[in-house]
Design a protein around this motif. Structure first.
Motif, PDB file in Angstrom:
ATOM      1  N   LYS A  89      -3.727  11.891   0.494  1.00  9.99           N
ATOM      2  CA  LYS A  89      -4.323  13.001  -0.255  1.00  9.99           C
ATOM      3  C   LYS A  89      -5.840  12.851  -0.329  1.00  9.99           C
ATOM      4  O   LYS A  89      -6.577  13.840  -0.256  1.00  9.99           O
ATOM      5  N   VAL A  90      -6.301  11.614  -0.476  1.00  9.70           N
ATOM      6  CA  VAL A  90      -7.740  11.349  -0.487  1.00  9.70           C
ATOM      7  C   VAL A  90      -8.348  11.756   0.855  1.00  9.70           C
ATOM      8  O   VAL A  90      -9.405  12.389   0.916  1.00  9.70           O
ATOM      9  N   ILE A  91      -7.666  11.385   1.935  1.00 15.60           N
ATOM     10  CA  ILE A  91      -8.145  11.738   3.276  1.00 15.60           C
ATOM     11  C   ILE A  91      -8.173  13.256   3.453  1.00 15.60           C
ATOM     12  O   ILE A  91      -9.153  13.817   3.966  1.00 15.60           O
ATOM     13  N   THR A  92      -7.119  13.934   3.025  1.00 18.15           N
ATOM     14  CA  THR A  92      -7.046  15.390   3.177  1.00 18.15           C
ATOM     15  C   THR A  92      -8.175  16.082   2.427  1.00 18.15           C
ATOM     16  O   THR A  92      -8.800  17.029   2.944  1.00 18.15           O
ATOM     17  N   THR A  93      -8.453  15.627   1.219  1.00 17.88           N
ATOM     18  CA  THR A  93      -9.556  16.201   0.445  1.00 17.88           C
ATOM     19  C   THR A  93     -10.878  16.010   1.173  1.00 17.88           C
ATOM     20  O   THR A  93     -11.709  16.926   1.227  1.00 17.88           O
ATOM     21  N   VAL A 142       0.854  -1.185   0.000  1.00 21.15           N
ATOM     22  CA  VAL A 142       0.000   0.000   0.000  1.00 21.15           C
ATOM     23  C   VAL A 142       0.892   1.239   0.000  1.00 21.15           C
ATOM     24  O   VAL A 142       1.762   1.385   0.866  1.00 21.15           O
ATOM     25  N   LYS A 143       0.664   2.124  -0.974  1.00 24.87           N
ATOM     26  CA  LYS A 143       1.387   3.392  -1.012  1.00 24.87           C
ATOM     27  C   LYS A 143       0.511   4.449  -0.357  1.00 24.87           C
ATOM     28  O   LYS A 143      -0.571   4.778  -0.850  1.00 24.87           O
ATOM     29  N   THR A 144       0.980   4.971   0.745  1.00 22.97           N
ATOM     30  CA  THR A 144       0.129   5.831   1.571  1.00 22.97           C
ATOM     31  C   THR A 144       0.060   7.282   1.098  1.00 22.97           C
ATOM     32  O   THR A 144      -0.858   8.002   1.504  1.00 22.97           O
ATOM     33  N   GLU A 145       0.979   7.724   0.251  1.00 19.22           N
ATOM     34  CA  GLU A 145       0.989   9.139  -0.138  1.00 19.22           C
ATOM     35  C   GLU A 145      -0.312   9.543  -0.828  1.00 19.22           C
ATOM     36  O   GLU A 145      -0.945  10.536  -0.460  1.00 19.22           O
ATOM     37  N   ARG A 146      -0.730   8.770  -1.825  1.00 21.54           N
ATOM     38  CA  ARG A 146      -1.973   9.082  -2.533  1.00 21.54           C
ATOM     39  C   ARG A 146      -3.181   8.932  -1.606  1.00 21.54           C
ATOM     40  O   ARG A 146      -4.106   9.744  -1.644  1.00 21.54           O
ATOM     41  N   LEU A 180      -3.167   7.819   8.982  1.00 24.90           N
ATOM     42  CA  LEU A 180      -3.041   6.633   8.139  1.00 24.90           C
ATOM     43  C   LEU A 180      -1.681   5.991   8.389  1.00 24.90           C
ATOM     44  O   LEU A 180      -0.647   6.592   8.117  1.00 24.90           O
ATOM     45  N   ASN A 181      -1.694   4.781   8.922  1.00 18.79           N
ATOM     46  CA  ASN A 181      -0.448   4.074   9.225  1.00 18.79           C
ATOM     47  C   ASN A 181       0.055   3.299   8.018  1.00 18.79           C
ATOM     48  O   ASN A 181      -0.700   3.009   7.083  1.00 18.79           O
ATOM     49  N   GLU A 182       1.312   2.945   8.068  1.00 21.96           N
ATOM     50  CA  GLU A 182       1.860   2.047   7.054  1.00 21.96           C
ATOM     51  C   GLU A 182       1.260   0.647   7.242  1.00 21.96           C
ATOM     52  O   GLU A 182       0.825   0.291   8.336  1.00 21.96           O
TER      53      GLU A 182
END
Length: 233
Positions: free
Chosen positions: A124-128, A117-121, A141-143
């Motif tokens: 961004k979904v969470i921030t939006t 799982v790549k958490t960066e994208r 969001l944890n690794e």
């Protein structure tokens, strides 16, 4: 109401990032004197005004600060097996953020179709979703972690594991404690294995049912998220 996410704010003035500045000036057409709001993801909600309308570095002055804005009376941590289609996990993160969630951990299970799982994208979904739903707290969001490692570290007061195997299970409402902290584990499309369920129960996870319908992973997780928020109203 236009919300900007400013996690590093620490003074009475703030310079929006180039991306946020462009959105503020070029898209929203804000000018000097325009009013807006900021959230820092830690409970701070800010009434602010545009001091310098620059498309790359818009300067904001803070007018008022509201601390612990929208703080909920409970803490919810969802541990979810990442779906094969990452868009379905993104959908869950968006909706769960809107409803109310504090922490998410992707858990890699024996039957998981997605192992990375790549958490960066995803962040961004969470921030939006934070900005859209006017939340001052940004979910963590944890690794991704292996199932076996994760269950040994969990310290929550109320720990649930939802699965589909025919056995004795409770509804969340039957094991619910008001204004507490909760951890809910949701498995992959193929469900948790019997060995995983047994291991979780040895770590004081309570088996729960989310109804009679067979739900997709992200739907089951959202159902649990909604139910806990509803019971805490």
């Amino acid at each position: 109401m236009h919300i900007f996410y400013t996690p590093d704010i620490n003074s009475d003035t703030y310079i929006l990032s180039e991306e946020e500045s462009k959105h503020c000036i070029k898209v929203l057409r804000f000018q000097k004197g325009s009013l807006l709001n900021l959230v820092d993801g830690k409970g701070g909600f800010y009434d602010a005004i545009v001091e310098e309308a620059h498309p790359k570095r818009t300067r904001i002055n803070i007018l008022r600060v509201h601390q612990n804005y929208g703080r909920r009376n409970h803490y919810l941590h969802m541990a979810i097996a990442p779906t094969k289609s990452i868009e379905r996990l993104e959908w869950f993160l968006e909706k769960a953020t809107e409803i109310g969630i504090d922490e998410i951990t992707p858990v890699i299970c024996d039957r998981s179709e997605r192992k990375e799982v790549k958490t960066e994208r995803l962040n961004k979904v969470i921030t939006t979703a934070v900005k859209q739903s006017i939340k001052a707290f940004h979910p963590k969001l944890n690794e991704a972690e292996r199932f076996s490692d994760f269950i040994l570290k969990s310290k929550h007061s109320n720990k649930f594991i939802a699965h589909c195997i025919e056995s004795k299970k409770l509804a969340i409402k039957d094991q619910f404690k008001l204004n507490s902290d909760y951890l809910v584990m949701i498995g992959p499309e193929g469900d948790f294995t019997s060995a995983e369920i047994d291991s979780a129960m040895k770590q004081n996870f309570v088996p729960i049912s989310l109804g009679n319908s067979r739900l997709r992973t992200e739907t089951a997780a959202l159902e649990a998220c909604f139910e806990i928020n509803f019971l805490n109203r």
